[in-house]
Enzyme design. Structure first.
Site, PDB file in Angstrom:
ATOM      1  CD  GLU A 146      -3.016  -1.096   0.346  1.00  0.00           C
ATOM      2  OE1 GLU A 146      -3.209  -0.039  -0.285  1.00  0.00           O
ATOM      3  OE2 GLU A 146      -3.707  -2.115   0.180  1.00  0.00           O
ATOM      4  CB  CYS A 187      -1.792   7.090   0.894  1.00  0.00           C
ATOM      5  SG  CYS A 187      -3.093   6.192   1.753  1.00  0.00           S
TER       6      CYS A 187
HETATM    7  P1  NAP Z   1       8.010   5.325   4.893  1.00  0.00           P
HETATM    8  O1  NAP Z   1       9.112   6.241   5.210  1.00  0.00           O
HETATM    9  O2  NAP Z   1       8.090   4.532   3.643  1.00  0.00           O
HETATM   10  O3  NAP Z   1       7.877   4.356   6.146  1.00  0.00           O
HETATM   11  C1  NAP Z   1       6.878   3.383   6.226  1.00  0.00           C
HETATM   12  C2  NAP Z   1       7.338   2.288   7.152  1.00  0.00           C
HETATM   13  O4  NAP Z   1       8.482   1.649   6.582  1.00  0.00           O
HETATM   14  C3  NAP Z   1       7.769   2.771   8.526  1.00  0.00           C
HETATM   15  O5  NAP Z   1       7.445   1.801   9.483  1.00  0.00           O
HETATM   16  C4  NAP Z   1       9.280   2.885   8.368  1.00  0.00           C
HETATM   17  O6  NAP Z   1       9.965   2.791   9.578  1.00  0.00           O
HETATM   18  C5  NAP Z   1       9.548   1.675   7.513  1.00  0.00           C
HETATM   19  N1  NAP Z   1      10.817   1.714   6.794  1.00  0.00           N
HETATM   20  C6  NAP Z   1      11.498   2.793   6.364  1.00  0.00           C
HETATM   21  N2  NAP Z   1      12.635   2.389   5.735  1.00  0.00           N
HETATM   22  C7  NAP Z   1      12.642   1.028   5.784  1.00  0.00           C
HETATM   23  C8  NAP Z   1      13.547   0.020   5.320  1.00  0.00           C
HETATM   24  N3  NAP Z   1      14.666   0.330   4.677  1.00  0.00           N
HETATM   25  N4  NAP Z   1      13.240  -1.271   5.552  1.00  0.00           N
HETATM   26  C9  NAP Z   1      12.109  -1.604   6.201  1.00  0.00           C
HETATM   27  N5  NAP Z   1      11.214  -0.696   6.663  1.00  0.00           N
HETATM   28  C10 NAP Z   1      11.484   0.600   6.446  1.00  0.00           C
HETATM   29  O7  NAP Z   1       6.602   6.076   4.861  1.00  0.00           O
HETATM   30  P2  NAP Z   1       5.992   7.020   5.978  1.00  0.00           P
HETATM   31  O8  NAP Z   1       6.655   8.342   5.854  1.00  0.00           O
HETATM   32  O9  NAP Z   1       5.970   6.348   7.308  1.00  0.00           O
HETATM   33  O10 NAP Z   1       4.475   7.106   5.506  1.00  0.00           O
HETATM   34  C11 NAP Z   1       4.057   7.956   4.524  1.00  0.00           C
HETATM   35  C12 NAP Z   1       3.925   7.208   3.196  1.00  0.00           C
HETATM   36  O11 NAP Z   1       3.022   6.128   3.368  1.00  0.00           O
HETATM   37  C13 NAP Z   1       3.311   8.073   2.117  1.00  0.00           C
HETATM   38  O12 NAP Z   1       3.973   7.845   0.906  1.00  0.00           O
HETATM   39  C14 NAP Z   1       1.867   7.564   2.058  1.00  0.00           C
HETATM   40  O13 NAP Z   1       1.239   7.787   0.818  1.00  0.00           O
HETATM   41  C15 NAP Z   1       2.051   6.130   2.336  1.00  0.00           C
HETATM   42  N6  NAP Z   1       0.790   5.540   2.823  1.00  0.00           N
HETATM   43  C16 NAP Z   1       0.128   4.709   1.989  1.00  0.00           C
HETATM   44  C17 NAP Z   1      -1.085   4.169   2.396  1.00  0.00           C
HETATM   45  C18 NAP Z   1      -1.846   3.258   1.490  1.00  0.00           C
HETATM   46  O14 NAP Z   1      -2.718   2.560   2.005  1.00  0.00           O
HETATM   47  N7  NAP Z   1      -1.568   3.218   0.203  1.00  0.00           N
HETATM   48  C19 NAP Z   1      -1.593   4.469   3.671  1.00  0.00           C
HETATM   49  C20 NAP Z   1      -0.876   5.321   4.500  1.00  0.00           C
HETATM   50  C21 NAP Z   1       0.330   5.851   4.063  1.00  0.00           C
HETATM   51  P3  NAP Z   1      10.459   4.113  10.358  1.00  0.00           P
HETATM   52  O15 NAP Z   1       9.419   5.145  10.114  1.00  0.00           O
HETATM   53  O16 NAP Z   1      10.523   3.670  11.740  1.00  0.00           O
HETATM   54  O17 NAP Z   1      11.775   4.465   9.751  1.00  0.00           O
END
Ligand code: NAP
Length: 497
Positions: free
Chosen positions: A266, A300
């Site tokens: 997602e 998102c």
């Molecule tokens: P993110 O930076 O991609 O982080 C998401 C999750 O992945 C967090 O738990 C993060 O941990 C973890 N993560 C980061 N780097 C990683 C790695 N190298 N290996 C494994 N896990 C890793 O995104 P975010 O800033 O938290 O959330 C915003 C994004 O989520 C936006 O792009 C939004 O559109 C998307 N989103 C999508 C949906 C959907 O249903 N399509 C819903 C909500 C949000 P840490 O934060 O602890 O580093």
């Protein structure tokens, strides 16, 4: 381990004191093997809320061991047993709705009214999948020749790694955990380090609801890659479900290929919000407020590009700007607040850079556009008129309360603008012409569409995107299938033997 208690009300301090601060591994709350901790902050003040265990790679491995050890016994439980745990969890979350709402507001910043909405939305996945758990049917059929019988059954995929983002701390967890429980999968959950407290309280509630040890393990960490990397490579893991940015999702997809893991992704969005000449403009403005300002634009599904027919652009922009100007920005716990802070300083700087670039390209900020830099990461609701197609703000997820408006002349032009993105999560269309609405559903490349509706997420709907917005669906009847595989058993038709 509560810190900065002087900044918190008694109610807030008492709530924080009830949140587990350890890692949940095999049914026990433990310190990290390294003894390390990290601090969770309130984004409206920048002040510390709670210090919690900080998992390292060996804790991730212990969580994986626990999930793998619990899998067979858990998969063998009766669907009704799993359903009743989910139902109980729904009731417990609902009974503690005010605690969950306040905790989310404290760690994430959204206004309390929105947090209450998320508790309702998030808890619904528990109730929905408690109902789905015992309605997971296979089929019995014949081959075309009538010589062989075909039995099809659904089985749990096995241990799953669930990675969730910071923006919807409860709902993103329940949308994954509830179908995994219903299907009979065990889990390692890694919540985002910016908002892990809601997941910890939710895990506590699930244990109270009777979830057996090892079925859910929680490893919050400031080293996401270091903890989850070895888990993804572990041969016992069967599934990776990720919600987050497209950039991280792509990296995880590459890593998941080494063991050919099932994946659900997602990812990011860049939702177009189309307003046609015949639209009910007041309804479109209300929808725009919901689609843009919910979660301060940090969703998102947030409307990212407002595509408005030139004949109604002035009226729509003016009315939207008036409503945006009437919002109250502040700490989410204040009952007056309708717009909370952004999650951190980096996010605020990114939002402002996008606004500054758009203005340099010729856009006009008709409201907002100039943040003040006191404590907390606030950004004023902003409407940008006259945004040029090709502007950077239209290509990137804004993740803030900023509405860029672009005008169009024809339906074809609107469709071309809407599809001019690598994302395809959701689109919003406002028109009184039902056929035009349905044509948009046919022509816009999107996993979801809101037709005269600014918010469309609910537990009964299959949530998910196309293009670089992801793979798979969460919620609805599709949601449980993400955690099941199909097994087929063939045998001779008993009439012929
Ligand atoms: P993110 O930076 O991609 O982080 C998401 C999750 O992945 C967090 O738990 C993060 O941990 C973890 N993560 C980061 N780097 C990683 C790695 N190298 N290996 C494994 N896990 C890793 O995104 P975010 O800033 O938290 O959330 C915003 C994004 O989520 C936006 O792009 C939004 O559109 C998307 N989103 C999508 C949906 C959907 O249903 N399509 C819903 C909500 C949000 P840490 O934060 O602890 O580093």
């Amino acid at each position: 381990m509560t810190v900065a208690a002087a900044e918190l009300t008694e109610r807030e301090s008492t709530l924080l004191a009830s949140v587990p601060t350890g890692l949940l591994i095999n049914g026990e709350w433990r310190s990290a093997a390294s003894g390390q901790t990290f601090t969770v902050e309130d984004p409206s003040t920048g002040k510390a809320l709670l210090e919690i265990a900080n998992a390292g790679a060996s804790d991730g491995a212990a969580a994986m061991d626990a999930a793998a050890a619990a899998q067979d016994e858990w998969a063998a439980t009766a669907p009704r047993f799993r359903a009743e745990i989910l139902r109980k969890a729904f009731e417990l979350v609902t009974a503690r709705a005010e605690d969950f709402a306040l905790l989310m507001t404290l760690e994430m910043g959204k206004p309390l009214a929105e947090s209450r909405g998320e508790v309702k939305y998030g808890a619904e996945f528990l109730r929905w999948f408690s109902e789905e758990a015992s309605r997971s049917f296979g089929r019995y059929s014949s081959n075309p020749e009538g010589t062989q019988q075909i039995l099809v059954q659904k089985k749990p995929v096995g241990p799953c790694l669930l990675i969730t983002p910071w923006n919807f701390p409860l709902a993103m967890a329940t949308r994954k955990i509830a179908p995994a429980i219903a299907a009979g999968c065990t889990m390692v959950l890694k919540p985002a380090n910016l908002t892990p407290l809601t997941s910890l309280l939710f895990a506590h509630v699930l244990m109270e609801a009777g979830l057996p040890a090892g079925v859910l393990n929680v490893v919050q960490t400031t080293d996401a890659g270091g903890v989850t990397g070895p888990v993804v490579k572990d041969a016992r893991l069967r599934k990776l479900s990720f919600t987050g940015s497209t950039a991280v999702g792509k990296r995880l997809l590459a890593d998941a290929s080494s063991n050919v893991l099932r994946t659900s992704m997602e990812l990011g969005g860049n939702a177009p919000f189309l307003v046609f000449a015949d639209a009910d403009i007041d309804a479109a403005v209300d929808g725009a407020m919901a689609a843009k300002l919910r979660n301060m634009g940090e969703a998102c599904t947030a409307a990212n590009r407002f595509l408005v027919h030139e004949s109604v652009a002035e009226e729509f922009s003016t009315k939207l700007a008036t409503k945006m100007a009437a919002t109250t920005t502040g700490r989410g716990t204040d009952p007056e607040t309708t717009v909370g802070p952004l999650i951190d300083a980096k996010s605020r700087a990114k939002v402002h850079a996008l606004v500054t670039d758009a203005v340099a390209d010729g856009a006009r900020a008709i409201v907002g556009g100039s943040p003040s830099y006191g404590p907390g990461y606030f950004y004023p609701p902003t409407v940008l008129a006259g945004v040029e197609p090709g502007s950077r703000i239209l290509a990137e997820e804004i993740f803030g309360p900023v509405a860029p408006i672009v005008t169009f002349k024809s339906e074809d032009e609107a469709v071309a603008l809407a599809n001019d993105t690598e994302y395809g999560l959701v689109a919003y269309v406002y028109t009184r012409d039902h056929n035009c609405g349905l044509r948009m559903a046919n022509r816009i490349e999107t996993g979801m569409m809101g037709l005269n509706a600014g918010v469309i997420s609910n537990a009964a709907a299959p949530f998910g995107g196309v293009k670089q917005s992801g793979l798979g669906r969460e919620g609805s009847i599709e949601g449980i299938e993400e955690y099941q595989y199909t097994q087929y058993i063939g045998f001779p038709n008993p009439n012929n033997v």
